[in-house]
Design an enzyme around this catalytic site. Sequence first.
Site, PDB file in Angstrom:
ATOM      1  N   GLY A 183      38.918  35.352  37.365  1.00 60.24           N
ATOM      2  CA  GLY A 183      37.511  34.971  37.475  1.00 60.24           C
ATOM      3  C   GLY A 183      36.768  35.950  38.361  1.00 60.24           C
ATOM      4  O   GLY A 183      37.161  37.111  38.493  1.00 60.24           O
ATOM      5  N   SER A 184      35.730  35.461  38.998  1.00 62.79           N
ATOM      6  CA  SER A 184      34.868  36.339  39.789  1.00 62.79           C
ATOM      7  C   SER A 184      35.557  36.765  41.086  1.00 62.79           C
ATOM      8  O   SER A 184      36.475  36.093  41.566  1.00 62.79           O
ATOM      9  CB  SER A 184      33.573  35.620  40.138  1.00 62.79           C
ATOM     10  OG  SER A 184      33.863  34.564  41.034  1.00 62.79           O
ATOM     11  N   GLY A 239      37.972  34.715  43.673  1.00 60.02           N
ATOM     12  CA  GLY A 239      39.278  35.285  44.040  1.00 60.02           C
ATOM     13  C   GLY A 239      39.459  35.393  45.545  1.00 60.02           C
ATOM     14  O   GLY A 239      40.543  35.140  46.071  1.00 60.02           O
ATOM     15  N   GLU A 242      43.190  38.381  39.147  1.00 61.28           N
ATOM     16  CA  GLU A 242      42.623  39.268  38.127  1.00 61.28           C
ATOM     17  C   GLU A 242      41.124  38.979  38.124  1.00 61.28           C
ATOM     18  O   GLU A 242      40.667  38.011  37.544  1.00 61.28           O
ATOM     19  CB  GLU A 242      43.284  38.971  36.785  1.00 61.28           C
ATOM     20  CG  GLU A 242      43.124  40.080  35.782  1.00 61.28           C
ATOM     21  CD  GLU A 242      42.166  39.697  34.693  1.00 61.28           C
ATOM     22  OE1 GLU A 242      41.024  40.228  34.747  1.00 61.28           O
ATOM     23  OE2 GLU A 242      42.529  38.909  33.811  1.00 61.28           O
TER      24      GLU A 242
HETATM   25  C1  UN1 Z   1      39.730  39.323  30.462  1.00 56.27           C
HETATM   26  O1  UN1 Z   1      38.600  39.665  30.121  1.00 56.27           O
HETATM   27  O2  UN1 Z   1      39.893  38.542  31.460  1.00 56.27           O
HETATM   28  O3  UN1 Z   1      41.893  43.922  27.483  1.00 56.27           O
HETATM   29  C2  UN1 Z   1      40.957  39.683  29.735  1.00 56.27           C
HETATM   30  C3  UN1 Z   1      41.157  43.054  27.005  1.00 56.27           C
HETATM   31  C4  UN1 Z   1      41.801  41.745  26.617  1.00 56.27           C
HETATM   32  C5  UN1 Z   1      41.966  40.861  27.810  1.00 56.27           C
HETATM   33  C6  UN1 Z   1      40.743  40.686  28.649  1.00 56.27           C
HETATM   34  N1  UN1 Z   1      43.088  42.017  26.039  1.00 56.27           N
HETATM   35  O4  UN1 Z   1      39.970  43.234  26.824  1.00 56.27           O
END
Ligand code: UN1
Length: 513
Positions: free
Chosen positions: A244-245, A249, A266
Site C-alpha cells: 500500500g502507501s 507502510g 511493498e
Molecule cells: C502492484 O501494483 O502492487 O508488475 C503489483 C506488475 C504486476 C504487479 C503489480 N505484476 O505490474
Amino acid sequence: MSLVISDILNHLHINDINEAFSTGSNWGSSPDTEVKDIFSPTDGKKIASVKFATADDYNSVVETAAKAFKTWRTIPAPKRGEIVRQIGEQLRANKKELGTLVSYEMGKSLQEGYGEVQEMIDICDFAVGLSRQLYGLTMHSERPEHRMYEQYHPLGIIGVISAFNFPVAVWAWNAMLAWVCGDVCIWKPSEKTPLTAIACQHIAQEVFKANNIEEGVSCLIIGDREVGELMANDSRVPLVSATGSTRMGKAVSAAVGARLGKSLLELGGNNAIIITENADLDMSLIGAVFGAVGTAGQRCTSTRRLIIHENVYEAFKQKLVSAYSQIKIGDPLNENNHMGPLIDQDAVNLYLDSIEKCKAEGGKFVVEGGKLEGDAYRSGCYVKPCIAEVENHYQIVQHETFAPILYLIKYKTIEEAIELQNGVPQGLSSAIMTNNLREAETFLSYAGSDCGIANVNIGTSGAEIGGAFGGEKETGGGRESGSDAWKVYMRRQTNTINYSKTLPLAQGIKFDL
Ligand code: UN1
C-alpha cells in the site's frame, strides 16, 4: 445486486458472501458489527453489503489460525504443495469469472483482470515446485567429526494486508508461498475490494476442506484500518506483509518493529522510463503508454515519469500525444476499452488536485486531464489520462499519485538521466529503452538505477512472478513472489552436530575439567 456479481457468485456456489469467508463461528454476530455497502467504480452500483470485523472477530480468527498452524506445519511440504496445486487448478477453472469480478469490482480492464488471475495461477505453479526446494545450506565444520547445516522452519501466522489495485494477486504471492512453507495466513484485503477476496477465500477454503485440513490455514478478515493496526501490534503474528502507501507502510513498520516482529513492505513507486536517443521509439511508445495508462495508473509499477533524450524529445512527445488521442476509456468489461475508472471519488479528487498542483508549480500539460461526464461515466470515477512537461524536482513529481498522470522530463547525458531517475524518494521499478550496450549496462550497474526492478527495453509495469518483486528507499525494501523471497516466510535454524567422542570447542578454546 448487479447481474455480473450474482452470476459470478452463483457460478462459485457462494450463497451468502458473509458466510463464505468467515473463519470461526461467531463472525459478525456481535451487536457492534458494522455492515458496509460496497459500490463498483465501473457503474456506481452497490455490489454487496459486507460485515466488517470487530476486535473480537479478529481475536477469534487469530485463535483459529494459531490452532490450525499446529497441524498444518506437520504436513510435509510437498503435500502442502499438492494442496496449493489444487487451488491453482480451481483458479484456472474459474479464471473467467474471477477475472471479470476483479475487473468489475476494481475497475481495471478485463484483459488485466484475467492477467491478475493468471498471476495467481502462476504463483501457485511456482509454489508447488518450491514445496520440494525449501533448501538450506550445509557447511564444513572447523571441528573434526562434526556436521553443520541449516534448515528452514515455518514461522506461524502471516498477516497479509493487500491493496485495492491488485486485489487478489498480491495475496496469492504471499499466501501460496506461506502455505508451502508451512505457515497459515490471515488476509486483510482492501476494504474497497472485499468481494474478490471473498471469492478467493471461498475457493481456497473449499480445497482445504476437500483435503480434510482443519479450518484456519486460510483466513480472511474484512475490516478497516483498525484491523490492520491490531495485526501490526499482535505478537502472535510474526510476519506482517503489507502492500500500500508509504504512509501506511511506515505505520505498519513502526508497530511491527516496536515488538521486533518482521515486516515485508511493498509500498509506493515513482517509476520512470529513460528513453534514449538510441531507443526503438515505436516499442518505447507501447511500453510507456501501457505503463502509464494500464490499470488507470493505479499500479505501484505504473510509469509516472518519462526521462527523454533531447534529440528525440519532440518526436516522442508527438507520438505520445497522438497515441493518447486513441485511448478508449469506459466500461472495463468492454474489451474495446483500454482504460476503466479510478477506484473511487477520493481517487478522482486526488487526481484533480495533483493536476492543479502540477500547474501551480509550472507544469505544462500537452494532453489535458479532467473528469469524464455523461451516462457512460455515471459512477463519477472516470478520468482522462494526461501528460505534463515538468521538472523532476517539483513536489508533485516527487510524490506518487495513483492516477494516469504522466510527467515528461528532458535530459542530455545518460549520467544525468540516471540521476533524474534515482532522484525521487521511492525505488520500485525503472526501465531504459536503448539499443546501445553501454547505455543499458551503465543503467544496470552499481552506478545505475537504484530500484528493486530495472528493465531494458521493457516498461516499468508487468513484472513476471518468477523474480523477486519489491523495491528500495520509501518502497520499503521487501521482496515478494519469486526467486528466494520464500525465505522471509520461514525461520532459519543453524544446526551443528557432534558425532565424535570428545567435545572440542570452536575457535580452539580449551576448557578442561
Ligand atoms: C502492484 O501494483 O502492487 O508488475 C503489483 C506488475 C504486476 C504487479 C503489480 N505484476 O505490474
